[in-house]
Design a protein around this motif. Sequence first.
Motif, mmCIF file in Angstrom:
data_model
loop_
_atom_site.group_PDB
_atom_site.id
_atom_site.type_symbol
_atom_site.label_atom_id
_atom_site.label_comp_id
_atom_site.label_asym_id
_atom_site.label_seq_id
_atom_site.Cartn_x
_atom_site.Cartn_y
_atom_site.Cartn_z
ATOM 1 N N THR A 49 9.966 -6.888 8.582
ATOM 2 C CA THR A 49 8.089 -7.486 7.500
ATOM 3 C C THR A 49 8.840 -6.642 6.229
ATOM 4 N N TRP A 50 9.247 -5.184 6.273
ATOM 5 C CA TRP A 50 9.332 -4.316 4.717
ATOM 6 C C TRP A 50 10.550 -5.301 4.282
ATOM 7 N N GLU A 53 9.020 -7.761 2.194
ATOM 8 C CA GLU A 53 7.821 -7.090 1.188
ATOM 9 C C GLU A 53 8.888 -6.253 -0.488
ATOM 10 N N GLU A 54 9.764 -5.578 0.622
ATOM 11 C CA GLU A 54 10.642 -4.843 -0.672
ATOM 12 C C GLU A 54 11.776 -5.922 -1.298
ATOM 13 N N LEU A 57 8.799 -10.049 -2.787
ATOM 14 C CA LEU A 57 7.999 -9.940 -3.059
ATOM 15 C C LEU A 57 8.046 -8.360 -3.912
ATOM 16 N N LEU A 60 5.753 -2.606 -2.547
ATOM 17 C CA LEU A 60 5.331 -2.081 -1.336
ATOM 18 C C LEU A 60 3.645 -1.680 -1.271
ATOM 19 N N ARG A 61 2.558 -2.900 -1.171
ATOM 20 C CA ARG A 61 1.197 -2.966 -1.665
ATOM 21 C C ARG A 61 -0.016 -2.342 -0.110
ATOM 22 N N ARG A 67 8.329 2.270 3.076
ATOM 23 C CA ARG A 67 9.271 2.494 2.804
ATOM 24 C C ARG A 67 10.462 2.982 3.244
ATOM 25 N N TYR A 100 0.262 -4.985 9.680
ATOM 26 C CA TYR A 100 1.420 -5.089 8.075
ATOM 27 C C TYR A 100 1.793 -6.339 8.548
ATOM 28 N N ASP A 103 0.050 -8.888 6.533
ATOM 29 C CA ASP A 103 -0.083 -8.780 5.560
ATOM 30 C C ASP A 103 0.929 -9.684 4.374
ATOM 31 N N VAL A 104 1.877 -9.177 4.667
ATOM 32 C CA VAL A 104 3.151 -9.407 4.769
ATOM 33 C C VAL A 104 3.009 -11.163 4.531
ATOM 34 N N ARG A 107 0.855 -12.927 1.726
ATOM 35 C CA ARG A 107 1.486 -13.037 0.663
ATOM 36 C C ARG A 107 2.968 -13.888 -0.026
#
Length: 410
Positions: A49-50, A53-54, A57, A60-61, A67, A100, A103-104, A107
Amino acid sequence: MHDHDSLLAAYRRVRARTVALSAPLSAEDQVVQPSADASPTKWHLAHTTWFFEELVLGELRFDPAFRMLFNSYYEALGQRIDRARRGLVTRPDLARVHAYRSDVDARIERALTTGSLEPPARSRLELGLHHEQQHQELILTDIKQVLGEQPLQPAYRELSVSDTPRATPALAYRTFAGGIVDIGAASQGFAFDNERPRHRSIVEPFALANRPIVNAEVLGFIAEGGYREPRLWLADGWDTVRHDGWRAPMYWRDDGTLYTLGGVRAIDPSEPACHLSYYEADALARWLGGRLPTEVEWEVAVAEQPTNGHFADDDRFHPAPSTLAAGDGRLQVFGDVWEWTASAYAPYPGFRPLPGALGEYNGKFMSGQQVLRGGSCLTPRGHVRASYRNFFPPAARWQMTGARIAKDVA
Ligand SMILES: [Fe+2]
């Protein structure tokens, strides 16, 4: 991955599959780290998932601390915890890791449906899906070690394996003429950077077995004292045999059974042997009068073969005996077991790592490892191809790894 999928459909499918693989596990199962090599399920759920996001997207919200917690090995992306200490991270708990993911996912799906992702970000998203599929296989190999090395050796879950006993498939060889050959991924379509560029290579005539080494052959090797005969082993391999006390492949038990993700069952002589290190694969091939193929030989031989072995989607999670008749001409190559090759993992001529932090994805691991080919019964169907290069250190055997024999042709 399938070409007809839209990126959004592929994203939803891959992300849901990862969660489904973790569903049979308790929260306790998902936190344990059984060795420095294997990671907890919860870490895989968060790290994949990170990655989105990293690297897709770009902000890192959800929780900036993630991170550091869930970066695997990217030096360009800051501090991170030691790989061997991933099992010590009990906070965030599993529920927060699933929050998490949600959420990702929301987005990413918003970005895809509003068309706000630029082409480079869409390429990184596609890479992120292939990356997550790699971690799907790791979820299975790593939980196998968590469950398989504890006293009661519980099953991951009940599996639908119901092979009727069959004779050990005959070993036959196909010969290949050699010459100047092209290997590597073409420039179109998805491939990892380590599969490119496609380039010429020279191969001498060789022969390749029609199927991987099977348990019957490993049983013969053990019965003839193969694990006690230093002349069959590479020096580093013999040191490892003695240091680690190896007497059989990983997960084999003294009572003629072995541990599978479906629980303990009898060793089936006709199954491809699995959980072999490179050292064991090399010694077995030597004992059987051959050698391991190079990755060039492997790729040339399988270029025209269908990718129709057993994959994780078949819900076996264990390799299956070959059903090919000896004179069939086809090779049992894709799925079932990854095949160690004699080739060191090194850059192809003209190799160019991806730009930016993703340049660390493959290139920096090109020392001290061997190339494996073909995918396994734990690999998602459609994830591998003829040019796909997996790699592990020679002593590793917690992966679904086997071997195939090659021979020189005079
Ligand atoms: Fe990763």
